[in-house]
Enzyme design. Structure first.
Site, short mmCIF file in Angstrom:
data_model
loop_
_atom_site.label_atom_id
_atom_site.label_comp_id
_atom_site.label_asym_id
_atom_site.label_seq_id
_atom_site.Cartn_x
_atom_site.Cartn_y
_atom_site.Cartn_z
CG ASN A 7 28.35 79.13 31.86
OD1 ASN A 7 28.11 78.21 31.06
ND2 ASN A 7 28.46 78.94 33.15
NE ARG A 91 31.59 76.04 33.25
CZ ARG A 91 31.47 76.27 34.53
NH1 ARG A 91 30.99 77.39 34.96
NH2 ARG A 91 31.85 75.36 35.40
CG HIS A 180 32.31 71.12 39.41
ND1 HIS A 180 31.80 70.26 40.36
CD2 HIS A 180 31.25 71.74 38.87
CE1 HIS A 180 30.49 70.37 40.39
NE2 HIS A 180 30.12 71.26 39.47
NE ARG A 241 24.09 66.10 38.16
CZ ARG A 241 25.08 66.95 37.89
NH1 ARG A 241 26.27 66.50 37.60
NH2 ARG A 241 24.87 68.24 37.93
CD GLU A 386 32.52 77.73 38.43
OE1 GLU A 386 31.47 78.19 38.94
OE2 GLU A 386 32.60 76.61 37.93
#
Ligand code: ADP
Length: 399
Positions: A7, A91, A180, A241, A386
Site C-alpha cells: 500500500n 492497492r 474504500h 473532511r 483489507e
C-alpha cells in the site's frame, strides 16, 4: 507461495508479507514520513523483535526497496530471497470506469492508473511508483492491482450521475466513483457468512468508519450506492473532511469572505469534520468521546452530527434496496465505539433495527453480532482486513 501486499501512499509505504496459508502473516512493515523530516522504517517479523530505524529516502520506490532489504535480511528477515514472492498485490485508489476487478498489471493497466492521476493526485502517483519499484525488485512475481473504486463499478447510473449538464459526465467523467471498496467488499462477504447466506441472497448496509468514513448499500453482493462520490470528500462526516455540503457554501466563502481556492481546499479536507465541529479540539473519535463524557457540549454536538449523518444514510439505503438484512460496522470507529453505534442506531425500532446494549458495550474484538433478539435486522461488527482481502483477490488470479 508467498504474497506481498503493498500500500504505497502519499507519505508512507506499508507492506504485509503472507506465507502460503491464507492467514499466515510472516512480516509487516512500513516506511512513514516519506518526503518529511524523520523518515522512519518500522519492521515487525512474526517471530522476533520489531525494528524501528531512520531511513534516508524521499521516494516511494526507494522506501519499498528498503523494506524488501529488511524482509530478506539474513538476521531479521522472514524470507531467504525475493524470489519466494510469487505475487505482489498493490492497492490502487482510482481505476475510474475502466477497472472493475483485480487485474494483472501490464502496460495498459499502468496507463489507466496514469490517466487517473488528476482524479487521485495524492494516491495514484505513489501507487504507480510502488508498482514500478516492485517490478524491479520482484521480477519473477505476478504484479496485481487491487483498486479501491472497483467494487463500486456496479453502481447504476441513477446512483452515480450528478444532476449536472450531461456533457460534464461525457467529456470529463464527472460522476460518483466511491472508495474504500476493498473494505466494503471484505466485510460484506464476512457478514453474509455470519448470516449463513450467500452474498447474492442478502442486502447489507456496510459502514466503514475510520479517519475517512463511507457507507455502502450492498445488494446481492454488489455495491448499488455509496456515500463517497467523485472524490472521498462526499458523504459522511469524517475526521477532518466535511462530507456532504451545499456547494453554494464554497461559492459564498470565495465570493464574500475572500477565501482562495487553496484555503477552501484546506478548509474542506483538513479543518472540517469532527475537528471543525468540535471547535478544533480533535479529529480523533476517542478524544471527542472523552470530551463528551466530561460534559463538553461542543464535542457532544460534533458527535451528534457525525451519528445523525450515518442514520440518515442508513434510512436512504434501506429505501434504495427495499429491505436490509444486516447493518455492518467496521473501521477504527465502527469496530471500537459502542457510543457511535448506539447513537447511529437509536430510535430505529420502527425500521426493525434494535440494538442489544450488552454485546454492544462488551469490550470484545473479532466479528460479532450486537442486535437484540427482537431485531428484524442483524447488527454486526466486522473488523476489516483489507490486506487479507487484497492477498486473496490477487492469489485468485494465479493459474
Ligand atoms: P484510517 O481510516 O486512517 O485507517 P482507522 O480505521 O484506524 O483509521 O480509524 C481511526 C479512528 O478510529 C479514529 O477516529 C480513532 O479515534 C477511532 N478509534 C480507534 N479506537 C477507538 C475506540 N476505542 N473508541 C472510539 N474510537 C476509536
Amino acid at each position: 507461495m508467498h504474497t506481498l501486499v503493498v500500500n504505497a501512499g502519499s507519505s508512507s509505504v506499508k507492506f504485509t508479507c503472507f506465507g502460503p496459508g491464507p492467514d499466515e502473516v510472516l512480516a509487516q512493515g512500513m516506511v512513514e514520513r516519506i518526503g518529511l523530516d524523520g523518515t522512519t522504517l518500522h519492521y515487525q517479523p512474526r517471530v522476533g523483535e520489531a525494528l524501528h530505524q531512520p531511513v534516508d529516502t524521499n521516494h516511494t520506490g526507494q522506501a519499498l526497496r528498503a523494506l524488501v532489504e529488511r524482509l530478506t535480511d539474513t538476521r531479521h528477515g522472514s524470507l531467504d530471497s525475493p524470489d519466494q514472492v510469487a505475487v505482489v498485490a498493490h492497492r490502487v485508489v482510482h481505476g475510474g470506469e475502466k477497472i472493475n476487478q483485480p487485474v494483472i498489471i501490464d502496460e495498459a493497466v499502468k496507463a489507466v492508473i496514469r490517466e487517473h492521476f488528476a482524479l487521485a493526485p495524492l494516491h495514484n502517483p505513489p501507487n504507480l511508483a510502488g508498482i514500478e519499484a516492485a517490478q524491479e525488485v520482484f521480477p519473477g512475481a505476478v504484479q496485481v492491482g487491487v483498486f479501491d473504486t472497483a467494487f463500486h463499478r456496479t453502481l447504476p447510473a441513477k446512483a452515480y450521475l450528478y444532476a449536472l449538464p450531461r456533457r460534464l459526465y461525457e467529456d470529463y467523467r464527472i460522476r460518483r466513483y466511491g472508495f474504500h471498496g476493498i473494505s466494503h467488499q471484505y466485510v460484506s462477504r464476512i457478514a453474509a457468512e455470519m448470516l449463513g447466506r450467500q452474498p447474492a441472497e442478502v442486502n447489507l448496509v456496510t459502514c466503514h468508519l475510520g479517519n475517512g468514513c463511507s457507507i455502502t448499500a450492498v445488494q446481492g453482493g454488489r455495491s448499488v450506492d455509496t456515500s463517497m462520490g467523485f472524490t472521498p470528500l462526499e458523504g459522511l462526516v469524517m475526521g477532518t473532511r466535511t462530507g456532504d455540503l451545499d456547494p453554494a457554501i464554497v461559492i459564498h466563502l470565495m465570493d464574500h469572505h475572500g477565501m482562495s481556492l487553496d484555503q477552501v481546499k484546506d478548509l474542506l479536507n483538513k479543518q472540517s469534520g469532527l475537528l471543525g465541529l468540535s471547535g478544533g479540539r480533535s479529529s480523533d473519535m476517542r478524544d471527542i468521546a472523552a470530551a463528551c463524557q466530561q460534559g463538553d457540549a461542543t464535542a457532544q454536538g460534533a458527535l451528534e452530527v457525525f451519528c445523525y449523518r450515518i442514520k440518515k444514510y442508513l434510512g436512504a439505503y434501506a429505501a434504495a434496496m427495499g429491505s436490509v438484512d444486516a447493518v455492518v460496522f467496521t473501521g477504527g470507529i465502527g469496530e471500537n465505539s459502542p457510543l457511535v453505534r448506539q447513537m447511529a442506531l437509536e430510535g430505529l425500532a420502527g425500521l426493525g433495527i434494535v440494538l442489544d446494549h450488552e454485546p454492544n458495550q462488551a469490550p470484545a474484538t473479532g466479528a460479532r453480532a450486537i442486535h437484540a433478539a427482537s431485531s428484524l435486522v442483524s447488527l454486526l461488527v466486522v473488523p476489516t482486513n483489507e490486506e487479507k482481502e487484497m492477498a486473496g483477490q490477487a492469489r485468485s488470479l494465479l493459474p
